[in-house]
Design a protein around this motif. Structure first.
Motif, PDB file in Angstrom:
ATOM      1  N   SER A 371     -33.221 -39.535 -51.574  1.00 44.83           N
ATOM      2  CA  SER A 371     -33.227 -40.886 -51.613  1.00 44.83           C
ATOM      3  C   SER A 371     -33.562 -41.445 -50.204  1.00 44.83           C
ATOM      4  O   SER A 371     -32.799 -41.159 -49.231  1.00 44.83           O
ATOM      5  N   VAL A 372     -34.686 -42.202 -49.765  1.00 44.89           N
ATOM      6  CA  VAL A 372     -34.899 -43.032 -48.639  1.00 44.89           C
ATOM      7  C   VAL A 372     -34.982 -44.415 -48.754  1.00 44.89           C
ATOM      8  O   VAL A 372     -35.538 -44.857 -49.673  1.00 44.89           O
ATOM      9  N   ASN A 373     -34.216 -44.854 -48.004  1.00 38.69           N
ATOM     10  CA  ASN A 373     -34.116 -46.507 -47.864  1.00 38.69           C
ATOM     11  C   ASN A 373     -34.322 -47.084 -46.374  1.00 38.69           C
ATOM     12  O   ASN A 373     -33.886 -46.450 -45.376  1.00 38.69           O
ATOM     13  N   ASP A 374     -35.290 -48.123 -46.089  1.00 35.10           N
ATOM     14  CA  ASP A 374     -35.256 -48.746 -45.065  1.00 35.10           C
ATOM     15  C   ASP A 374     -35.087 -50.288 -44.933  1.00 35.10           C
ATOM     16  O   ASP A 374     -35.899 -50.970 -45.944  1.00 35.10           O
ATOM     17  N   PRO A 375     -34.075 -50.800 -44.566  1.00 38.83           N
ATOM     18  CA  PRO A 375     -33.859 -52.166 -44.801  1.00 38.83           C
ATOM     19  C   PRO A 375     -34.656 -53.137 -44.282  1.00 38.83           C
ATOM     20  O   PRO A 375     -34.471 -54.384 -44.434  1.00 38.83           O
ATOM     21  N   ASP A 376     -35.866 -52.756 -43.410  1.00 30.70           N
ATOM     22  CA  ASP A 376     -36.855 -53.893 -42.920  1.00 30.70           C
ATOM     23  C   ASP A 376     -37.485 -54.051 -44.123  1.00 30.70           C
ATOM     24  O   ASP A 376     -37.487 -53.728 -45.168  1.00 30.70           O
ATOM     25  N   SER A 377     -38.345 -55.254 -43.733  1.00 30.91           N
ATOM     26  CA  SER A 377     -39.354 -55.897 -44.476  1.00 30.91           C
ATOM     27  C   SER A 377     -40.610 -55.620 -44.452  1.00 30.91           C
ATOM     28  O   SER A 377     -40.933 -55.299 -43.381  1.00 30.91           O
ATOM     29  N   GLU A 378     -41.526 -55.596 -45.647  1.00 27.13           N
ATOM     30  CA  GLU A 378     -42.880 -55.660 -45.449  1.00 27.13           C
ATOM     31  C   GLU A 378     -43.309 -54.206 -44.745  1.00 27.13           C
ATOM     32  O   GLU A 378     -42.805 -53.305 -45.243  1.00 27.13           O
ATOM     33  N   ASN A 379     -44.295 -54.137 -43.859  1.00 28.34           N
ATOM     34  CA  ASN A 379     -45.024 -52.916 -43.211  1.00 28.34           C
ATOM     35  C   ASN A 379     -43.823 -52.237 -42.638  1.00 28.34           C
ATOM     36  O   ASN A 379     -43.623 -50.981 -42.533  1.00 28.34           O
ATOM     37  N   ASN A 380     -42.848 -52.824 -42.089  1.00 37.85           N
ATOM     38  CA  ASN A 380     -41.562 -52.140 -41.301  1.00 37.85           C
ATOM     39  C   ASN A 380     -40.559 -51.572 -42.504  1.00 37.85           C
ATOM     40  O   ASN A 380     -39.866 -50.635 -42.038  1.00 37.85           O
ATOM     41  N   GLY A 381     -40.810 -51.673 -43.518  1.00 41.89           N
ATOM     42  CA  GLY A 381     -39.743 -51.193 -44.799  1.00 41.89           C
ATOM     43  C   GLY A 381     -40.594 -50.169 -45.488  1.00 41.89           C
ATOM     44  O   GLY A 381     -40.259 -49.459 -46.273  1.00 41.89           O
ATOM     45  N   ASP A 382     -41.970 -50.236 -45.450  1.00 38.89           N
ATOM     46  CA  ASP A 382     -42.891 -49.227 -46.234  1.00 38.89           C
ATOM     47  C   ASP A 382     -42.522 -47.595 -45.532  1.00 38.89           C
ATOM     48  O   ASP A 382     -42.787 -47.692 -44.261  1.00 38.89           O
ATOM     49  N   VAL A 383     -42.194 -46.887 -46.225  1.00 41.87           N
ATOM     50  CA  VAL A 383     -41.820 -45.410 -45.513  1.00 41.87           C
ATOM     51  C   VAL A 383     -42.549 -44.335 -46.282  1.00 41.87           C
ATOM     52  O   VAL A 383     -42.975 -44.573 -47.448  1.00 41.87           O
ATOM     53  N   GLU A 384     -43.021 -43.522 -45.302  1.00 40.25           N
ATOM     54  CA  GLU A 384     -43.893 -42.218 -45.833  1.00 40.25           C
ATOM     55  C   GLU A 384     -43.170 -41.170 -45.463  1.00 40.25           C
ATOM     56  O   GLU A 384     -42.984 -41.013 -44.194  1.00 40.25           O
ATOM     57  N   CYS A 385     -42.781 -40.191 -46.137  1.00 40.69           N
ATOM     58  CA  CYS A 385     -42.243 -38.823 -45.606  1.00 40.69           C
ATOM     59  C   CYS A 385     -43.052 -37.473 -45.766  1.00 40.69           C
ATOM     60  O   CYS A 385     -44.188 -37.778 -46.536  1.00 40.69           O
ATOM     61  N   ASN A 386     -42.899 -36.753 -44.670  1.00 44.79           N
ATOM     62  CA  ASN A 386     -43.660 -35.708 -44.631  1.00 44.79           C
ATOM     63  C   ASN A 386     -43.024 -34.638 -44.084  1.00 44.79           C
ATOM     64  O   ASN A 386     -41.789 -34.602 -43.644  1.00 44.79           O
TER      65      ASN A 386
END
Length: 781
Positions: A371-386
């Motif tokens: 489970s991945v969560n980023d409290p930032d908004s817009e692009n700053n909150g879009d997460v990509e995992c590798n």
């Protein structure tokens, strides 16, 4: 003193001349006038004075005519040959007369015998040979921009040495945007020149003014002179400062450090010097903003002095004023937009995970859930995992920020038994922030690899007459699996060699793969054989592989040569006859022998060991041929006995001997009479054979007797153990007298079985020791 004398002489001379002039005043005969321009070339003719005075040229010569100037420079000369006056020196009217007009030269023409005097006047007319000039090439004024119209400024007059029309006539001033030229009422060059302001000055439009004053004469050609006039317009505070923009917009990142420059406002005051100096300040009504922002009063740079947070305020409106030294001011507004920065790392939580997985698990098997969560908004909150590194796993995203980690292909524990999986999640901010989590995945082994031999086939060598149980060779197989699945056992596959099971030839250790010889090999009976060994792992089901092993028996020099000819018989006598008339090199006979060994062990050589007469016969080293080496004589004995030894080339070498009887005679009866004593040898051989047979019989009897006794003892012991087993009496241990008890000092405290193996060569044997058993009998097989 001499200077004083010279001056006195000159004074006296002038007095005399004056006296003579007075005396001869009545002698003046006439007067003539001429007019010439200035700056005429030397030698130029002024006039024909002889003609004008009516004088003869001879009179000029005889009267010693000459020009008298009264001591001044003689500009005019007399040519008595021609009777003309000419320019003798350069005449500059301005130097000669200055501003005096008219300008004339007065001199006398004097003749003697009789004395005559003529007055001559030469008027020097002006030419336009002087340019109007100013004393200074430039003139500078500092005039306030507040000067009123009509203000006068006196200018320098020009000077022109010429006169009349050739002199200074007028002035001109260019340009005339702000100033015009005004001349005085005086006539000629003495009139004053004034510059009058006709249009207000504006320093903000034109700070410096450059004018050109030109003085012009009336000559032909017309000449002029110029003077530069530079006017520096002095400033007055007549302009209020003005901002370049009525509204400024700026952006600043949240969490920016104190001292960060937000923007720079700029106001322009057209005034100069102190009047143009401005100061910037934030409106005093913005008390809260003054705690966050400050402005540089000189440069207008707006600086951050507090901490700003996008989550608290997204923008700020700041009123800024600018004031000059005279109190004139202007204002503007600055809107500062706070930009959200990527200041939060993605938060990774492991919801579920597997610590191990079978290597034969199918693709797309789920390993973990994140489970991945980023409290930032817009692009700053879009997460990509590798997944970091080259790992046969992939990550898939699901809704609501959940990710699953799954296998991509079939795993192989033999390639990698463990994976350290690092999952890195990065957001789309600039710069991007990331977080990582590492999971360890163990790959459980599956028996999917068969044992593999180090070679596709093996060849082993063993020397014949080996000891049974000797290690011949070791085969090695490796299994890429792990633990029990990689435990390799070696099995001898069933096969036969010349109709005999291969297990009677060799055995293989199940754990080590060491191949042992079960029997002693004889190269003369079998030279090589092959068999197959199976390597089997401990997996379930087990996997195996086979390999062929070829055993090559190496020959040993264990067989002596065998003589085929001449045949050695016990009863009959064989002799070779050699006539006495034979030549040297006569072939008596040939010893023929063979060796069942091979190679150099079968290479034979023949030597003559003993002979009745060594000087008569020789044996060929390689072929065994017996030949004569000299001529046979009557003195040679009829009976010749040769002992030939046959040796092989083995190490150590083996040999055989053969006795060759040779009869040197020409007839058969002579041979019989000499060989009758050979019967004694025959009797000796018969006795030896009898004793050998008797000894063999005794040994066989003793062996059979021992064998019967041992079998009887074994049967007795077996029956005793059966009786004790079926009875209810307590079992009392029994120790034979030859054994001591546990506390004794006997050599053996337990019973052992011994197995003695005999080979065809009784000098070699091998014993096998077995563990302790219930029997106490020493058995021989």
């Amino acid at each position: 003193l001499m200077v004083q004398e010279t001056t006195t002489e000159r004074t006296m001379r002038r007095q005399v001349l004056l006296f003579l002039s007075v005396l001869c005043l009545n002698c003046v005969l006439g007067q003539v006038s001429y007019s010439v321009p200035e700056e005429m070339a030397k030698g130029s003719v002024v006039g024909n004075i002889a003609h004008d005075l009516g004088l003869d040229l001879k009179r000029l010569k005889s009267g010693k005519a000459r020009v008298y100037t009264g001591g001044s420079m003689e500009y005019i000369g007399l040519n008595k040959e021609r009777g003309v006056l000419f320019i003798q020196e350069r005449i500059d009217r301005e130097a000669l007369c200055g501003e005096t007009t008219p300008c004339a030269l007065h001199f006398q023409l004097i003749l003697e015998n009789p004395m005559e005097l003529f007055r001559v006047t030469v008027e020097i007319t002006d030419t336009n040979d002087n340019t109007p000039t100013f004393t200074n090439a430039e003139k500078r004024f500092e005039i306030s921009e507040s000067a009123v119209i009509g203000s006068k400024f006196v200018l320098e007059k020009a000077i022109d040495s010429d006169i009349g029309m050739n002199g200074l006539q007028q002035y001109s001033l260019v340009p005339t945007d702000n100033f015009v030229l005004k001349s005085g009422n005086q006539a000629g060059v003495s009139k004053k020149v004034e510059m009058v302001l006709q249009k207000p000055l504006d320093r903000e439009k034109q700070e410096r003014i450059s004018l050109l004053l030109t003085a012009i004469d009336g000559g032909e050609p017309q000449m002029s002179g110029t003077m530069r006039i530079f006017i520096n317009v002095l400033d007055v505070n007549d302009n209020a400062p003005a901002f370049a923009k009525p509204l400024y917009r700026a952006k600043i990142l949240e969490n920016s450090p104190k001292g960060t420059s937000v923007t720079t406002v700029s106001a322009n005051d057209k005034d100069n010097g102190v009047n143009g100096e401005v100061s910037y300040l934030i409106s005093t009504s913005e008390h809260l903003l003054s705690e966050l922002f400050n402005i540089n009063s000189k440069t207008g740079e707006l600086l951050l002095v507090g901490e700003i947070d996008y989550e608290k305020a997204k923008n700020y409106e700041i009123d800024i004023e600018v004031v000059d030294s005279g109190g004139l001011s202007d204002s503007t507004k600055v809107i500062v937009d706070v930009v959200d920065i990527n200041d939060n790392n993605p938060d990774i939580n492991i919801v579920s995970k597997s610590d191990s997985i079978l290597e034969d698990s199918p693709p797309n098997t789920v390993i973990a859930m994140l489970s991945v969560n980023d409290p930032d908004s817009e692009n700053n909150g879009d997460v990509e995992c590798n997944i970091d590194g080259d790992i046969p796993l992939k990550i898939q995203t699901t809704s609501n920020g959940f990710y699953t980690l799954i296998t991509e292909v079939h795993l192989d524990r033999e390639i990698s038994s463990q994976y350290n999986i690092t999952v890195t999640c990065s957001d789309e901010g600039v710069p991007s922030l990331s977080s990582s989590v590492t999971l360890t995945l163990q790959i459980s082994d599956v028996n999917d690899n068969a044992p593999v031999f180090e070679r596709s086939s093996y060849e082993a060598y063993i020397v014949e007459n080996n000891t049974p149980g000797l290690s011949i060779f070791t085969v090695k197989a490796r299994d890429a699996d792990w633990n029990q699945n990689a435990r390799v056992s070696y099995i001898l596959e069933d096969s036969s060699v010349n109709g005999v099971p291969v297990s009677s030839y060799v055995s293989v250790s199940a754990d080590s793969g060491v191949i042992h010889a079960v029997r002693s090999f004889d190269y003369e009976q079998i030279k090589d054989f092959h068999f197959r060994i199976k390597a089997q792992d401990g997996g379930s089901p087990p996997l195996s592989s086979n390999v062929t092993v070829k055993v090559l028996i190496q020959d040993q020099n264990d067989n002596p040569p065998q003589v085929l000819y001449p045949v050695q018989t016990g009863g009959s006598l064989v002799a070779e006859m050699v006539p006495r008339s034979v030549d040297v090199g006569y072939l008596v006979t040939k010893v023929v022998a063979v060796d069942v060994d091979s190679g150099q062990n079968a290479w034979l050589s023949y030597k003559l060991q003993k002979a009745t007469d060594r000087a008569l016969f020789e044996v060929g080293l390689q072929n065994g041929e017996i030949r004569t080496i000299r001529q046979v004589t009557d003195k040679d004995a009829v009976k010749q006995r040769l002992t030939v030894i046959v040796e092989d080339n083995g190490q150590p070498s083996r040999s055989a001997t053969v006795i060759v009887n040779v009869a040197v005679a020409d007839s058969f009866p002579e041979v019989l009479s000499e060989f009758t004593d050979f019967t004694q040898d025959k009797e000796y051989n018969d006795n030896l054979t009898f004793y050998l047979v008797l000894a063999l019989a005794v040994v066989s009897f003793l062996f059979i007797t021992c064998l019967v006794v041992i079998i009887s003892v074994k049967i007795y012991r077996w029956r005793q153990s059966r009786v004790m087993y079926h009875s209810n009496l307590p079992v009392i241990p029994y120790y034979p007298p030859r054994y001591s008890d546990t506390l004794g000092t006997g050599t053996l405290q337990h019973v052992y079985n011994y197995e003695v193996c005999r080979t065809t060569d009784s000098r070699k044997s091998d014993c096998k020791f077995n563990g302790a058993g219930s029997q106490n009998v020493l058995g021989f097989n």
